[in-house]
Design a protein around this motif. Structure first.
Motif, PDB file in Angstrom:
ATOM      1  N   GLY A  56       0.847  -1.343   0.016  1.00  0.00           N
ATOM      2  CA  GLY A  56       0.117   0.044  -0.060  1.00  0.00           C
ATOM      3  C   GLY A  56       0.985   1.144   0.006  1.00  0.00           C
ATOM      4  O   GLY A  56       0.375   2.287   0.012  1.00  0.00           O
ATOM      5  N   LEU A  57       2.212   1.156   0.137  1.00  0.00           N
ATOM      6  CA  LEU A  57       2.948   2.248   0.024  1.00  0.00           C
ATOM      7  C   LEU A  57       3.044   2.808  -1.464  1.00  0.00           C
ATOM      8  O   LEU A  57       3.057   2.092  -2.411  1.00  0.00           O
ATOM      9  CB  LEU A  57       4.388   1.918   0.565  1.00  0.00           C
ATOM     10  N   SER A  58       3.276   4.215  -1.706  1.00  0.00           N
ATOM     11  CA  SER A  58       3.142   4.717  -2.812  1.00  0.00           C
ATOM     12  C   SER A  58       4.524   5.209  -3.184  1.00  0.00           C
ATOM     13  O   SER A  58       5.339   5.717  -2.115  1.00  0.00           O
ATOM     14  CB  SER A  58       2.215   5.768  -3.149  1.00  0.00           C
ATOM     15  N   ARG A  59       4.741   5.571  -4.432  1.00  0.00           N
ATOM     16  CA  ARG A  59       6.397   6.304  -4.903  1.00  0.00           C
ATOM     17  C   ARG A  59       5.844   6.909  -6.226  1.00  0.00           C
ATOM     18  O   ARG A  59       4.994   6.325  -6.994  1.00  0.00           O
ATOM     19  CB  ARG A  59       7.342   5.276  -4.759  1.00  0.00           C
ATOM     20  N   PRO A  60       6.800   7.520  -6.562  1.00  0.00           N
ATOM     21  CA  PRO A  60       6.400   8.095  -7.924  1.00  0.00           C
ATOM     22  C   PRO A  60       6.770   7.083  -8.886  1.00  0.00           C
ATOM     23  O   PRO A  60       7.704   6.163  -8.651  1.00  0.00           O
ATOM     24  CB  PRO A  60       7.428   9.200  -8.193  1.00  0.00           C
ATOM     25  N   PHE A  61       5.788   7.000 -10.000  1.00  0.00           N
ATOM     26  CA  PHE A  61       5.857   5.938 -11.070  1.00  0.00           C
ATOM     27  C   PHE A  61       6.996   6.109 -11.846  1.00  0.00           C
ATOM     28  O   PHE A  61       7.506   7.306 -12.306  1.00  0.00           O
ATOM     29  CB  PHE A  61       4.593   5.760 -11.792  1.00  0.00           C
ATOM     30  N   GLU A  62       7.997   5.058 -11.935  1.00  0.00           N
ATOM     31  CA  GLU A  62       9.060   5.232 -12.727  1.00  0.00           C
ATOM     32  C   GLU A  62       9.029   4.038 -13.972  1.00  0.00           C
ATOM     33  O   GLU A  62       9.102   2.906 -13.516  1.00  0.00           O
ATOM     34  CB  GLU A  62      10.416   5.167 -12.105  1.00  0.00           C
ATOM     35  N   PRO A  63       8.831   4.319 -15.228  1.00  0.00           N
ATOM     36  CA  PRO A  63       8.972   3.254 -16.194  1.00  0.00           C
ATOM     37  C   PRO A  63      10.297   2.420 -16.071  1.00  0.00           C
ATOM     38  O   PRO A  63      11.178   2.915 -15.787  1.00  0.00           O
ATOM     39  CB  PRO A  63       8.927   3.944 -17.524  1.00  0.00           C
ATOM     40  N   PRO A  64      10.183   1.180 -16.370  1.00  0.00           N
ATOM     41  CA  PRO A  64       9.066   0.371 -16.663  1.00  0.00           C
ATOM     42  C   PRO A  64       7.998  -0.268 -15.761  1.00  0.00           C
ATOM     43  O   PRO A  64       7.008  -0.657 -15.871  1.00  0.00           O
ATOM     44  CB  PRO A  64       9.746  -0.886 -17.612  1.00  0.00           C
ATOM     45  N   GLY A  65       8.366  -0.117 -14.464  1.00  0.00           N
ATOM     46  CA  GLY A  65       7.438  -0.158 -13.219  1.00  0.00           C
ATOM     47  C   GLY A  65       7.534  -1.642 -13.017  1.00  0.00           C
ATOM     48  O   GLY A  65       8.498  -2.502 -13.460  1.00  0.00           O
TER      49      GLY A  65
END
Length: 169
Positions: A111-120
């Motif tokens: 449930g922790l979030s972070r900025p999305f970085e491709p490719p993910g």
């Protein structure tokens, strides 16, 4: 046969899928293969709904989304240039940005979030957070088996349910 323009040269060569005279068929075949291998969810119906909403609310955004689909998404998958799952997720991110400027985040299994970085990571849920804080986050992708924390995050942020198990209209 469709009236879609055919790519010239090697751009029409599908890798890992049967060659088709129709780039959409080649792209669909590669995508179906990737879905079957990964167990990922097929986002196309959801993205079609987002595109219909754009058509209603932002004709320019709709035109940009359609142009991207025709000129970038389909050719890149059909040619083998792009990973089909990543290409479709990127299309979902584009549709979300066209609907509301903002940023993408990844929500991991805890449930922790972070900025999305491709490719993910395929196990992450990807959300688009609009700049306007009163706008709800937009779901971009769900993992094949979302965890309870991911489902709770979706329920709370995307659907607006304020109690676990509550239904939102």
């Amino acid at each position: 046969m469709t009236s879609d323009p055919k790519p010239s040269g090697d751009a029409g060569q599908a890798t890992g899928a049967r060659q088709s005279a129709d780039p959409r068929q080649a792209a669909d075949a590669r995508f179906a293969e990737a879905l079957a291998e990964s167990g990922a969810r097929d986002p196309r119906d959801y993205y079609r709904d987002r595109l219909r909403e754009l058509k209603r609310t932002s004709p320019d955004g709709y035109a940009e989304g359609v142009a991207y689909y025709q000129n970038t998404l389909v050719p890149s998958i059909a040619s083998g240039e792009a990973d089909p799952l990543e290409a479709w997720r990127d299309y979902g991110l584009l549709l979300a940005r066209l609907a509301a400027p903002g940023r993408a985040i990844a929500v991991d299994a805890t449930g922790l979030s972070r900025p999305f970085e491709p490719p993910g990571d395929a196990a992450d849920m990807v959300l688009h957070l609009p700049e306007r804080t009163r706008d709800r986050p937009i779901l971009v992708s769900l993992p094949p088996d979302p965890t309870p924390p991911q489902l709770a995050t979706h329920q709370w942020l995307v659907t607006g349910a304020r109690a676990l198990g509550a239904q939102s209209d």
